[in-house]
Design an enzyme around this catalytic site. Structure first.
Site, PDB file in Angstrom:
ATOM      1  N   ARG A 176      44.287  56.121  38.401  1.00  0.00           N
ATOM      2  CA  ARG A 176      45.099  57.231  38.582  1.00  0.00           C
ATOM      3  C   ARG A 176      46.658  57.014  38.232  1.00  0.00           C
ATOM      4  NH1 ARG A 176      48.576  59.305  42.767  1.00  0.00           N
ATOM      5  NH2 ARG A 176      48.200  61.690  42.933  1.00  0.00           N
ATOM      6  N   SER A 245      38.627  66.882  44.741  1.00  0.00           N
ATOM      7  CA  SER A 245      39.625  66.671  46.028  1.00  0.00           C
ATOM      8  C   SER A 245      39.396  68.157  46.723  1.00  0.00           C
ATOM      9  CB  SER A 245      40.867  66.417  45.766  1.00  0.00           C
ATOM     10  OG  SER A 245      41.285  65.187  45.230  1.00  0.00           O
ATOM     11  N   LYS A 274      50.989  59.334  48.128  1.00  0.00           N
ATOM     12  CA  LYS A 274      51.169  60.590  47.747  1.00  0.00           C
ATOM     13  C   LYS A 274      51.549  61.645  49.038  1.00  0.00           C
ATOM     14  CE  LYS A 274      48.479  64.530  45.163  1.00  0.00           C
ATOM     15  NZ  LYS A 274      47.351  64.723  44.754  1.00  0.00           N
TER      16      LYS A 274
END
Length: 365
Positions: A176, A245, A274
């Site tokens: 990621r 997600s 995040k």
């Protein structure tokens, strides 16, 4: 109408009704999809109306004892390897039966034949909707520890963290990187794909289906603001794992309809990696475990201290970044998380992966 034609109509009307019921029950009990279930039920009633004028007479010509086709079978008909095979076979049987009904109705009622043609075309659209959900449990079903590799979150070099996570028992790694240029992203993806393949660990690319395909990754993971899952599947094909997600049940239900192989569930807790203005929390994990027939991975803010609470919801996999990448010893951190997951598996029945999550209802026509 000739008796032979009436026998054909009777047999194929039975075949079509039975196939529709098989698919409708899948939509109802396995997908818990009210809209799809209602559309299939409506199609079943439309077919009954289109054949109502001829079937009473056709029934009088039924002759099952002398039907030579009842003794003609193949080995494949006696076995279905999984739920997808059951539903797919029913869909093909339905399409064939509808076309036969349409053609033979032309002998007596072109108007009714035209109605069956419309039913057949309507089913083709519904068949596609159903087919998107028929993803095999596949390799992702047994994933328990999912580690995200983001260089900015790593206390040690990112590749060292990846190796340590694998050594510590991670089942799946995700690359990621939101700010890397495409060339470097592809280079790192290819490096991790090779590393994971040698260790028999899954490798997922975040956000980028093109990078996933070019790096020979096992799959791609999408956020709610990325390419839609339906469109992504056209890029990555049927082989690659597709994760999505989700932050609420409508997201999870849509991911199931769109053909996701697994869903991310969260944010479970506030995350330093995040930050978000909201958390979905443990209640959302519990709802997904109870209602969504897909493997689910809880994500955001999960540590070895709160992981038992997450696993107690019924979600069987956890995704971590800082809890591993931010440690001096990421291998040891993975081992501790792995031990928690394995202990929970021993103590808990399997929740995901097919019809276990179906919510039975009372009888209906």
């Amino acid at each position: 109408m000739e008796p032979a034609a009436l026998r054909i109509l009777d047999a194929n009307a039975n075949r079509a009704r039975e196939a529709l019921r098989v698919i409708e029950d899948y939509a109802r009990f396995c997908l818990n999809d009210q809209d799809l279930c209602a559309a299939l039920k409506s199609l079943r009633h439309d077919l009954a109306a289109a054949t109502a004028a001829v079937l009473p007479e056709a029934l009088l010509h039924r002759d099952t004892p002398n039907d030579v086709g009842t003794a003609v079978t193949t080995a494949a008909e006696a076995h279905r390897p999984d739920l997808a095979a059951v539903v797919t076979a029913a869909g093909k049987r339905l399409g064939e039966a509808l076309r036969t009904i349409e053609e033979y109705l032309k002998l007596t009622s072109p108007t009714d034949a035209a109605q069956v043609e419309l039913i057949r075309y309507a089913f083709y659209d519904l068949e596609l909707r159903v087919a998107r959900t028929l993803r095999p449990a596949g390799r992702f079903a047994d994933v328990g520890l999912y580690v995200l590799i983001t260089e900015s979150a790593c206390r040690r070099p990112w590749l060292d963290v990846a190796r340590a996570a694998i050594a510590g028992g991670a089942d799946c790694l995700q690359l990621r990187e939101k700010s890397l240029d495409a060339g470097e992203y592809l280079r790192r993806a290819r490096t991790l794909a090779t590393l994971c393949r040698a260790a028999n660990v899954l490798f997922i690319v975040n956000d980028r289906p093109d990078i996933a395909v070019l790096s020979n990754a096992d799959g791609v993971h999408l956020g709610q603001d990325d390419l839609p899952a339906i469109e992504t599947r056209k890029i990555v094909g049927p082989r690659l794992i597709l994760g999505v997600s989700t932050h609420a049940l409508p997201h999870a239900q849509q991911a199931l309809r769109d053909g996701a192989d697994y869903i991310g569930v969260g944010p479970t807790y506030p995350s330093p990696t995040k930050p978000r203005a909201f958390t979905a929390g443990l209640d959302y994990c519990r709802a997904v475990a109870a209602e969504i027939a897909l493997p689910a991975v809880a994500i955001a803010g999960i540590t070895e201290h709160n992981a038992p609470d997450v696993l107690a919801t019924g979600v069987r996999a956890i995704a971590v970044t800082a809890a591993v990448a931010g440690c001096d010893d990421p291998e040891a951190a993975c081992r501790r998380l792995r031990a928690l997951i394995d202990q929970h598996k021993v103590n808990s029945p399997r929740r995901h992966g097919g019809t276990e999550n179906a919510q039975p209802e009372g009888p209906s026509s």
